[in-house]
Scaffold this motif. Structure first.
Motif, mmCIF file in Angstrom:
data_model
loop_
_atom_site.group_PDB
_atom_site.id
_atom_site.type_symbol
_atom_site.label_atom_id
_atom_site.label_comp_id
_atom_site.label_asym_id
_atom_site.label_seq_id
_atom_site.Cartn_x
_atom_site.Cartn_y
_atom_site.Cartn_z
ATOM 1 N N ARG A 1 -40.438 79.431 -90.616
ATOM 2 C CA ARG A 1 -39.020 79.338 -90.265
ATOM 3 C C ARG A 1 -38.193 80.515 -90.783
ATOM 4 O O ARG A 1 -36.965 80.461 -90.786
ATOM 5 N N ASN A 2 -38.837 81.580 -91.247
ATOM 6 C CA ASN A 2 -38.080 82.641 -91.942
ATOM 7 C C ASN A 2 -37.579 83.730 -90.990
ATOM 8 O O ASN A 2 -37.772 83.655 -89.780
ATOM 9 N N PHE B 1 -30.084 79.986 -93.798
ATOM 10 C CA PHE B 1 -29.897 79.464 -92.435
ATOM 11 C C PHE B 1 -29.981 80.589 -91.408
ATOM 12 O O PHE B 1 -29.515 81.705 -91.665
ATOM 13 N N ILE B 2 -30.556 80.265 -90.260
ATOM 14 C CA ILE B 2 -30.732 81.268 -89.199
ATOM 15 C C ILE B 2 -30.243 80.674 -87.875
ATOM 16 O O ILE B 2 -30.423 79.478 -87.617
ATOM 17 N N GLY B 3 -29.654 81.522 -87.035
ATOM 18 C CA GLY B 3 -29.298 81.099 -85.683
ATOM 19 C C GLY B 3 -29.908 82.059 -84.687
ATOM 20 O O GLY B 3 -30.037 83.258 -84.962
ATOM 21 N N ALA B 4 -30.306 81.544 -83.528
ATOM 22 C CA ALA B 4 -30.821 82.403 -82.445
ATOM 23 C C ALA B 4 -29.846 82.320 -81.285
ATOM 24 O O ALA B 4 -29.436 81.222 -80.892
ATOM 25 N N THR B 5 -29.464 83.472 -80.758
ATOM 26 C CA THR B 5 -28.552 83.479 -79.607
ATOM 27 C C THR B 5 -29.355 83.424 -78.312
ATOM 28 O O THR B 5 -30.576 83.601 -78.319
ATOM 29 N N ASP C 1 -26.189 69.879 -93.329
ATOM 30 C CA ASP C 1 -27.353 70.546 -92.753
ATOM 31 C C ASP C 1 -27.437 70.336 -91.249
ATOM 32 O O ASP C 1 -28.439 70.615 -90.634
ATOM 33 N N HIS C 2 -26.382 69.797 -90.660
ATOM 34 C CA HIS C 2 -26.437 69.517 -89.229
ATOM 35 C C HIS C 2 -26.406 70.821 -88.437
ATOM 36 O O HIS C 2 -25.626 71.719 -88.747
ATOM 37 N N HIS D 1 -30.273 77.915 -80.928
ATOM 38 C CA HIS D 1 -31.016 77.221 -81.989
ATOM 39 C C HIS D 1 -30.413 77.587 -83.338
ATOM 40 O O HIS D 1 -30.031 78.745 -83.542
ATOM 41 N N ALA D 2 -30.342 76.621 -84.232
ATOM 42 C CA ALA D 2 -29.895 76.896 -85.612
ATOM 43 C C ALA D 2 -30.765 76.067 -86.536
ATOM 44 O O ALA D 2 -31.033 74.900 -86.274
ATOM 45 N N TRP D 3 -31.225 76.705 -87.589
ATOM 46 C CA TRP D 3 -32.136 75.990 -88.489
ATOM 47 C C TRP D 3 -32.035 76.563 -89.903
ATOM 48 O O TRP D 3 -31.398 77.591 -90.125
ATOM 49 N N GLY D 4 -32.666 75.893 -90.827
ATOM 50 C CA GLY D 4 -32.645 76.371 -92.204
ATOM 51 C C GLY D 4 -33.978 76.138 -92.882
ATOM 52 O O GLY D 4 -34.915 75.573 -92.302
#
Ligand SMILES: Cc1cc2nc3c(=O)[nH]c(=O)nc-3n(C[C@H](O)[C@H](O)[C@H](O)COP(=O)(O)OP(=O)(O)OC[C@H]3O[C@@H](n4cnc5c(N)ncnc54)[C@H](O)[C@@H]3O)c2cc1C
Length: 428
Positions: A73-74, A262-266, A311-312, A338-341
Motif C-alpha cells: 500500500r506504499n 495516506f495516499i490518493g490516486a486521481t 480513517d474514512h 481511490h484513497a487509502w492509508g
C-alpha cells in the motif's frame, strides 16, 4: 466486492489494479520447521523465499493477506541510500560506516531489480526520482549532497536542479530547487507482493494467510508460536511485523512505532501534460513529507502524512485534494478515485531496526518510510545470515536504535506531540 484490508483504511488503487491476488491457505494443526517467519510483507516474504531457496524448511504466517500492511500500500518510491542523505549520517556514524550503509542500500536496489527480472515479475518500474525543496534555506545542503554523493560515495546519478528546471520537471511553481536522481525509480508494490509470494511458494516455503500469531514461547530447543488454529515449533523465528507489531513482542514495540500515512490516486491526467512530464517520483523537503508520482496509466498518486481524525476514505480524499491543489492548482477539481492509508514503522533516529531480541528470535523493521528496497533486502539478508552466506545484516544490527521515551503507556502520545510540532514548523 473489492477486498478491504482489515488493518489499513481504504481500498488502494494497487488493490484495484493488480490483475490477480491469489489466496493462500490458513495454517491448520501443528507444524515443525527450522525457521518460522511472522508477517507477510516484503521483509517476511523475502526471508521465506531466500530461506526456501537455500534448502531451509520455513513456515511463514501472515495475520491477514500478504501486503495488507505497508508493503502492498506504499508510495512505491525506491529512493537511494538510507532515509537520510549519506553525508548527514557522517557526524554520528563516521564516513566509513555511512559509506557502508550507502553501499548496502545500493546492493538493495540492485537485488530488487534482479529479483524481479529473475522471477519474471513486472512491477511497473518507472525510472527517476526528484527530491525538491519547499524552503530556500536548504540550498547549501542540497548542493553539498550532490557533491558529496559523487566525491565520497561514488554515486554519480544525482544532479542539482535550479529553480526553472525544478519547476518544469515537477510541473509546479511551488519548489525552489531540487536534486534529480536518475539511478532509481518507482514501482507498483502490490504487483511485487503478488510475484514475491508466488516465488516464495514455488521455492518451497510453506506460506499461510489469515493466521495471526498470538504468542511466542521459548522452549528448550527453540520456540513455539501459538495461533488460533494450531502452533508452529521452530528453532529460529523472524518477527517481520514492523509497524503492526502491537503486543506480540515488547522490544520491537518499544523501538518501532506506527505513523499513519495516506495516499490518493486521481483519475488519469490525460489533459494535464505539464504534471511531472518525465514520469519521475517526487518527494519534498517537509518533515511531513509529500510524495507523489505518476503511474503507468498516467494517474497522480499523492501521499502525505497527517493525523487525520477519521480513517474514512472520503475524509482522506479531502485532505489529499487540499495538498494536491497547493502544488497543482489546476487539479482542484480532479476526481480522486481511490484513497487509502497504512502504517509506516519509524524508529527514533529513522534508521532501520534489526535485533536478536532473544537468542534465535530476531526482529527486523522500522525502515522509517524507506522500506521498499530496504525491507526486501533485509529479508534476504536475514536468510543469508541463517544460511551463513553473508553477514551484511550485522551492519544494520550494529546501529544504535534507542527505544521511544515514555514507556508502553506514554510513548504514543509523546510521539504524536513531537510530530505535531514538526508539522507546524513545516508551515512556517
Ligand atoms: C502509505 C505508505 C507509504 C509508504 N511509502 C513508501 C515509499 O514510497 N518508499 C519506501 O521506501 N517506503 C515507503 N513506505 C514504507 C514501506 O512500505 C515499508 O517500510 C515496508 O513495506 C515494510 O515492510 P515490512 O514487510 O517490514 O512490513 P509490512 O509490510 O507492514 O508487513 C508487516 C506484516 O506483519 C503482519 N503481522 C502483524 N502482526 C502479526 C501477527 N501477530 N501475526 C502474523 N502477522 C502479523 C501484518 O499483517 C503485516 O502484513 C510507505 C509506507 C506506507 C504505509
Amino acid at each position: 466486492m473489492t477486498y478491504q484490508s482489515p488493518i489499513s483504511p481504504g481500498i488502494s488503487w494497487y488493490e484495484a489494479s493488480v490483475a490477480e491476488r491469489p489466496e493462500y491457505p490458513t495454517m491448520d494443526g501443528a507444524r515443525q520447521c527450522d525457521v518460522a517467519v511472522i508477517g507477510g510483507g516484503f521483509t517476511g516474504l523475502q526471508a521465506a523465499y531466500n530461506l526456501a531457496k537455500g534448502g531451509v524448511d520455513v513456515t511463514l504466517i501472515e495475520a491477514h493477506r500478504f501486503g495488507d500492511g505497508a508493503s502492498g500500500r506504499n508510495g512505491g518510491q525506491l529512493g537511494t541510500g538510507q532515509r537520510w542523505f549519506p553525508e548527514e549520517m557522517e557526524g554520528t556514524l563516521g564516513v566509513a560506516r555511512s559509506r557502508a550503509l550507502f553501499d548496502l542500500a545500493e546492493n538493495a536496489k540492485n537485488y530488487l531489480m534482479e529479483f524481479a527480472t529473475t522471477n519474471g515479475i513486472d512491477m511497473d518500474y518507472m525510472p527517476g526520482q526528484m527530491n525538491v525543496s519547499h524552503k530556500k534555506a536548504y540550498e547549501a545542503e542540497y548542493r553539498e549532497s550532490v557533491e558529496a554523493s559523487a566525491s565520497r560515495y561514488d554515486y554519480h546519478h544525482f544532479a542539482f536542479m535550479e529553480r526553472e528546471e525544478t519547476q518544469e520537471r515537477v510541473g509546479s511553481t511551488l519548489y525552489h530547487f531540487g536534486i534529480r536522481d536518475t539511478g532509481t525509480g518507482h514501482i507498483h508494490p502490490m504487483k511485487l507482493i503478488v510475484g514475491l509470494a508466488k516465488a516464495a511458494a514455488e521455492a518451497g516455503a510453506h506460506i499461510c494467510e489469515n493466521t495471526p500469531a498470538r504468542k511466542i514461547e521459548r522452549k528448550a530447543d527453540g520456540f513455539v508460536i501459538g495461533t488460533a488454529t494450531g502452533e508452529i515449533s521452530a528453532k529460529r523465528v523472524l518477527i517481520a511485523c514492523n509497524a503492526y507489531i502491537e503486543g506480540l513482542e515488547p522490544v520491537t514495540a518499544a523501538h518501532v512505532m506506527p505513523i499513519r500515512s495516506f495516499i490518493g490516486a486521481t483519475e488519469p491526467l490525460d489533459n494535464f501534460p505539464a504534471v511531472i512530464p518525465g514520469g519521475e517520483a517526487v518527494a519534498d523537503s517537509r518533515f511531513v513529507v509529500r510524495y507523489f508520482r505518476k503511474t503507468r496509466d498516467n494517474r497522480l498518486l499523492f501521499g502525505g502524512r497527517e493525523a487525520y481524525t477519521a480513517d474514512h476514505p472520503s475524509d482522506m480524499s479531502v485532505h489529499i485534494r487540499r495538498q494536491i491543489t497547493e502544488i497543482y492548482p489546476q487539479l482542484s477539481k480532479i476526481n480522486i478515485t481511490h484513497a487509502w492509508g497504512g502504517s509506516v514503522g519509524i524508529t527514533l533516529n529513522r534508521q532501520p531496526f534489526a535485533r536478536e531480541v532473544q537468542p534465535g528470535l530476531t526482529s527486523i523493521g522500522g525502515y522509517s518510510g524507506h522500506g521498499v528496497m530496504l525491507a526486501n533486502y533485509c529479508g534476504k539478508l536475514y536468510a543469508d545470515a541463517v544460511l551463513g552466506t553473508s553477514s551484511e545484516l550485522d551492519l544494520i544490527k550494529s546501529l544504535k536504535i534507542k527505544s521511544f521515551p515514555g514507556g508502553a503507556r506514554f510513548r504514543k502520545p509523546l510521539l504524536l506531540l513531537a510530530l505535531s510540532w514538526y508539522a507546524l514548523l513545516d508551515k512556517l
